[in-house]
Design a protein around this motif. Sequence first.
Motif, PDB file in Angstrom:
ATOM      1  N   MET A   1       0.809  -1.183  -0.033  1.00 46.10           N
ATOM      2  CA  MET A   1      -0.019   0.113   0.154  1.00 46.10           C
ATOM      3  C   MET A   1       1.018   1.420   0.155  1.00 46.10           C
ATOM      4  SD  MET A   1      -3.153  -0.513  -0.193  1.00 46.10           S
ATOM      5  CE  MET A   1      -4.508  -1.740  -0.196  1.00 46.10           C
ATOM      6  N   SER A   2       2.352   1.149  -0.079  1.00 46.93           N
ATOM      7  CA  SER A   2       3.049   2.486  -0.140  1.00 46.93           C
ATOM      8  C   SER A   2       3.045   2.775  -1.833  1.00 46.93           C
ATOM      9  CB  SER A   2       4.322   2.075   0.385  1.00 46.93           C
ATOM     10  OG  SER A   2       5.320   1.407  -0.439  1.00 46.93           O
TER      11      SER A   2
ATOM     12  N   SER B   1      -7.355  -2.570   5.971  1.00 50.54           N
ATOM     13  CA  SER B   1      -6.618  -2.731   7.347  1.00 50.54           C
ATOM     14  C   SER B   1      -5.244  -3.404   7.024  1.00 50.54           C
ATOM     15  CB  SER B   1      -7.494  -3.778   8.399  1.00 50.54           C
ATOM     16  OG  SER B   1      -8.476  -3.117   8.618  1.00 50.54           O
ATOM     17  N   LEU B   2      -4.016  -2.839   7.567  1.00 47.11           N
ATOM     18  CA  LEU B   2      -2.916  -3.595   7.377  1.00 47.11           C
ATOM     19  C   LEU B   2      -2.871  -4.651   8.094  1.00 47.11           C
ATOM     20  CD1 LEU B   2      -0.961   0.020   7.712  1.00 47.11           C
ATOM     21  CD2 LEU B   2      -1.486  -1.356   5.485  1.00 47.11           C
ATOM     22  N   GLY B   3      -1.582  -5.548   7.767  1.00 44.20           N
ATOM     23  CA  GLY B   3      -1.644  -6.676   8.600  1.00 44.20           C
ATOM     24  C   GLY B   3      -1.581  -7.898   7.753  1.00 44.20           C
TER      25      GLY B   3
ATOM     26  N   LEU C   1      -1.751 -13.756   3.251  1.00 35.14           N
ATOM     27  CA  LEU C   1      -2.143 -12.534   2.589  1.00 35.14           C
ATOM     28  C   LEU C   1      -1.494 -11.512   3.492  1.00 35.14           C
ATOM     29  CD1 LEU C   1      -4.784 -11.094   0.305  1.00 35.14           C
ATOM     30  CD2 LEU C   1      -4.157  -9.796   2.118  1.00 35.14           C
ATOM     31  N   TRP C   2      -0.385 -10.477   2.710  1.00 34.95           N
ATOM     32  CA  TRP C   2      -0.168  -9.435   3.757  1.00 34.95           C
ATOM     33  C   TRP C   2      -0.178  -8.065   3.148  1.00 34.95           C
ATOM     34  CZ3 TRP C   2       5.965  -9.770   5.531  1.00 34.95           C
ATOM     35  CH2 TRP C   2       6.079  -8.645   6.399  1.00 34.95           C
ATOM     36  N   ILE C   3      -0.921  -7.523   3.742  1.00 36.62           N
ATOM     37  CA  ILE C   3      -1.233  -5.910   3.384  1.00 36.62           C
ATOM     38  C   ILE C   3      -0.295  -4.869   4.325  1.00 36.62           C
ATOM     39  CG2 ILE C   3      -2.675  -4.002   2.855  1.00 36.62           C
ATOM     40  CD1 ILE C   3      -5.036  -6.088   2.813  1.00 36.62           C
ATOM     41  N   TYR C   4       0.535  -4.265   3.564  1.00 40.32           N
ATOM     42  CA  TYR C   4       1.693  -3.412   4.503  1.00 40.32           C
ATOM     43  C   TYR C   4       1.615  -1.966   3.582  1.00 40.32           C
ATOM     44  CZ  TYR C   4       4.691  -5.311   0.796  1.00 40.32           C
ATOM     45  OH  TYR C   4       5.212  -6.018  -0.502  1.00 40.32           O
ATOM     46  N   ASN C   5       2.356  -1.368   4.436  1.00 37.95           N
ATOM     47  CA  ASN C   5       2.567   0.252   4.225  1.00 37.95           C
ATOM     48  C   ASN C   5       3.955   0.395   3.846  1.00 37.95           C
ATOM     49  OD1 ASN C   5       1.911   2.736   2.862  1.00 37.95           O
ATOM     50  ND2 ASN C   5       0.749   3.444   4.719  1.00 37.95           N
TER      51      ASN C   5
END
Length: 188
Positions: A44-45, A99-101, A184-188
């Motif tokens: 998400m960056s 949501s991140l994580g 599945l990993w959503i990160y910023n």
Amino acid sequence: LSVINANAKSTHIDTNRTKQKAKEALLFCRSKGYNINYCILIDMSLHSGVKRFMMWDFRKNTIVISGLVSHGCGNNPWSGIWSKDKPAFSNTVNSHCSSLGKYQVSNRSGSAWGIRIKYYLKGLEPTNSNAYARDVVLHSWEQVPDKEVYPNGTPEDWGCPAISNNTMKAVDNLIRYQKKHLLLWIYN
């Protein structure tokens, strides 16, 4: 002469950063008994108009599928591109934010969206523990294009990682027969 804003979102996947995240993901998957063939990374960056969804192949140590992915609209109107370069993140029910994580990709089911397939997501961290209560799932959506649209953005939803129909077909073909849950990993 073009001027680049120092605070602007990146417009391409950082290969070194992605490899580091994949390395961390593999350690996590091994320690928790998750699938060690594939994982999904969402960076998400990156600006929402560029490919930031990545299906990572641990055996080949590379991205095998990439695509655009939506993020939540927050307080903005649904399906716009208001926060294409500045998404807000929240774990609160009805926040309409992503949501991140780390998430466990769980059961495959029918969907009202896209190609009519979704995967339930179980939040594994305090930052995404309400994923199930918020109906945050991996699904496709007709409004998500196949090709990058930068400087425009990907239409925003209510917090789900939604991908294009064609990307979902490719992802579904890879993961539907896996024996263990994917990360599945959503990160910023």
